[in-house]
Enzyme design. Structure first.
Site, PDB file in Angstrom:
ATOM      1  CD  GLU A 181      -3.906   8.931  -3.784  1.00 28.45           C
ATOM      2  OE1 GLU A 181      -4.089   9.609  -4.817  1.00 28.45           O
ATOM      3  OE2 GLU A 181      -3.400   7.796  -3.806  1.00 28.45           O
TER       4      GLU A 181
ATOM      5  CG  ASP B 120       1.508   2.127  -4.369  1.00 25.52           C
ATOM      6  OD1 ASP B 120       1.112   1.628  -3.304  1.00 25.52           O
ATOM      7  OD2 ASP B 120       0.768   2.291  -5.338  1.00 25.52           O
TER       8      ASP B 120
ATOM      9  N   GLY C 269       0.824  -1.217   0.000  1.00 27.39           N
ATOM     10  CA  GLY C 269       0.000   0.000   0.000  1.00 27.39           C
ATOM     11  C   GLY C 269       0.855   1.263   0.000  1.00 27.39           C
TER      12      GLY C 269
HETATM   13  C1  GLC Z   1      -2.298   3.973  -4.385  1.00 21.52           C
HETATM   14  C2  GLC Z   1      -1.865   3.867  -2.917  1.00 21.52           C
HETATM   15  C3  GLC Z   1      -2.515   2.640  -2.274  1.00 21.52           C
HETATM   16  C4  GLC Z   1      -4.014   2.733  -2.458  1.00 21.52           C
HETATM   17  C5  GLC Z   1      -4.398   2.930  -3.924  1.00 21.52           C
HETATM   18  C6  GLC Z   1      -5.870   3.248  -4.130  1.00 21.52           C
HETATM   19  O1  GLC Z   1      -1.833   2.900  -5.129  1.00 21.52           O
HETATM   20  O2  GLC Z   1      -0.494   3.807  -2.794  1.00 21.52           O
HETATM   21  O3  GLC Z   1      -2.174   2.556  -0.924  1.00 21.52           O
HETATM   22  O4  GLC Z   1      -4.642   1.593  -1.961  1.00 21.52           O
HETATM   23  O5  GLC Z   1      -3.692   4.024  -4.462  1.00 21.52           O
HETATM   24  O6  GLC Z   1      -6.236   4.342  -3.353  1.00 21.52           O
END
Ligand code: GLC
Length: 431
Positions: free
Chosen positions: A396, A165, A163
């Site tokens: 975000e 990334d 998560g």
């Molecule tokens: C990005 C984030 C990830 C999240 C996704 C959707 O890839 O790094 O943590 O789950 O977006 O929001």
């Protein structure tokens, strides 16, 4: 002001609702994401309890026969997103996949914690009982298929599984791997939707795609990927969230009188408690990512390092040093808690997991701090998220120095956590 924002947050969730599941934000992330949905349920629970459960039930429809709950469910194809179902090419339902095409990796397992939280709020044992076995199977998958042979901690095989990334934590594993010369020519879509300087680089993306190719070439056999894949690191984020989720799963098992499950979950918890030391980097005084292949540890303090409280892990000394780091970082960043130490190399305040503040991470870090009596710091993380949302909107993530909103606007988990946690209204309720 806060009432207006409550209404706007509900509106964001309604607009991102695709009929029982929520997309993180329109266009940039047009599918159902795993840990996003879990956090989103907390927001729905504040105004529509049934819809909160629905979000989680639909997420679990994507579970594979081996127990894995994938990071993305591709319920319908959306050409606006790369890499979509035609790139992942994961197994169909008859061949061990979930009800829909999906990603071939997982994401941080916060789901059991959220289910436990929901059932504590509304006492809906019937709905929780229907999910319990699925949660067991997912945790079992993490504790078996994702533990490399000869090791005792859960690994991660792709930075997207964590998560977090493009966190600098993954540089160790990424720099040790090669770009597969046979990856397909591809066109990124993320940089069409948002500023490229906030997104991962081209070289990183080629490596991400190479990891997908490895999985595809091995029919998404998770044991092969965990043992022989191009990238095998261990993430303090997944480790601590899984340990916390194991504890919450045990509490849930007790509530539901699932005595048959106690011993297995207790073993997972014991392994998690013991495994925490593997992440400890005494030089920086932090739990940090490490590369299972080379044994090298990352040397940066991330927001995942701060999750030891949430997991109730680590010694007094380890927690004290963790707090020292957090207090130092507090003097460098206006808004807590940056995803990467502002004093560490590779810090970039607007590049995704290289610096920005993430609402869902702040929420669980703060929860852990409160549980350990660190109320002031815990409250600072809540107040900072509220201030960021008031200043910039439901982004975000946010620049920790200026407060500017980064990447996706009208973001589901930000709206959800405003409703469930950050809004001053919650403070008034608590007081
Ligand atoms: C990005 C984030 C990830 C999240 C996704 C959707 O890839 O790094 O943590 O789950 O977006 O929001």
């Amino acid at each position: 002001m806060s009432r207006d924002l409550d209404q706007q947050a509900i509106e964001v969730l309604r607009q991102n609702d695709r009929g029982g599941f929520t997309v993180p934000t329109a266009r940039l992330y047009p599918y159902q994401w795993n840990w996003d949905s879990a956090f989103v349920a907390l927001g729905f629970a504040t105004f529509d309890g049934d819809r909160a459960w629905r979000e989680l039930e639909l997420l679990l429809e994507g579970q594979w026969a081996n127990g894995m709950v994938p990071h993305i469910l591709f319920r319908r194809n959306d050409p606006d997103y790369f890499p979509g179902p035609s790139v992942w090419r994961t197994p169909t339902h008859e061949n061990g996949g979930g009800l829909f095409p999906s990603g071939g990796i997982s994401q941080p397992p916060v789901l059991a914690s959220i289910v436990h939280w929901l059932v504590q709020q509304d006492g809906n044992h019937d709905r929780a009982a229907l999910l319990f076995e699925k949660l067991m199977r997912w945790h079992r998958w993490y504790h078996t298929d994702r533990v490399p042979n000869g090791h005792s901690v859960v690994a991660t095989v792709h930075p997207w599984e964590t998560g977090r990334d493009n966190c600098p934590d993954w540089e160790i594993g990424l720099s040790a791997m090669q770009i597969d010369p046979d990856i397909e020519v591809y066109e990124r879509k993320d940089t069409d939707h948002v500023d490229p300087t906030m997104r991962p680089s081209k070289e990183q993306y080629d490596k991400y795609v190479s990891m997908i190719k490895f999985g595809r070439d091995h029919n998404w056999d998770q044991k092969i990927i965990t043992n022989d894949g191009p990238f095998v690191m261990a993430d303090p984020g997944i480790h601590f969230m899984l340990l916390r989720a194991d504890r919450d799963l045990l509490a849930l098992a007790k509530r539901l009188n699932r005595n048959d499950a106690f011993a297995e979950i207790e073993n997972w918890i014991a392994a998690g408690v013991k495994g925490s030391d593997m992440f400890w980097n005494d030089e920086i005084g932090a739990f940090a990512a490490y590369d299972i292949r080379s044994g090298k540890r990352s040397d940066g303090f991330s927001n995942a390092s701060a999750l030891c409280f949430y997991a109730d892990a680590g010694s007094d000394y380890q927690r004290m040093r963790t707090l020292e780091n957090m207090r130092r970082i507090q003097t460098k960043a206006k808004f807590m808690m940056p995803s990467w130490d502002p004093e560490a190399p590779l810090f970039e305040p607007q590049r995704y997991w290289c610096g920005p503040v993430w609402p869902q991470m702040n929420h669980i870090i703060s929860k852990g701090l409160n549980e350990h009596g660190e109320h002031q710091l815990a409250e600072k993380m809540r107040v900072d998220i509220a201030a960021l949302i008031e200043q910039s909107g439901f982004y975000e993530c946010f620049n920790p120095i200026t407060g500017e909103g980064c990447i996706g606007a009208n973001f589901s988990w930000t709206a959800a956590l405003w409703l469930a946690w950050a809004s001053p209204r919650n403070n008034a309720v608590a007081a």
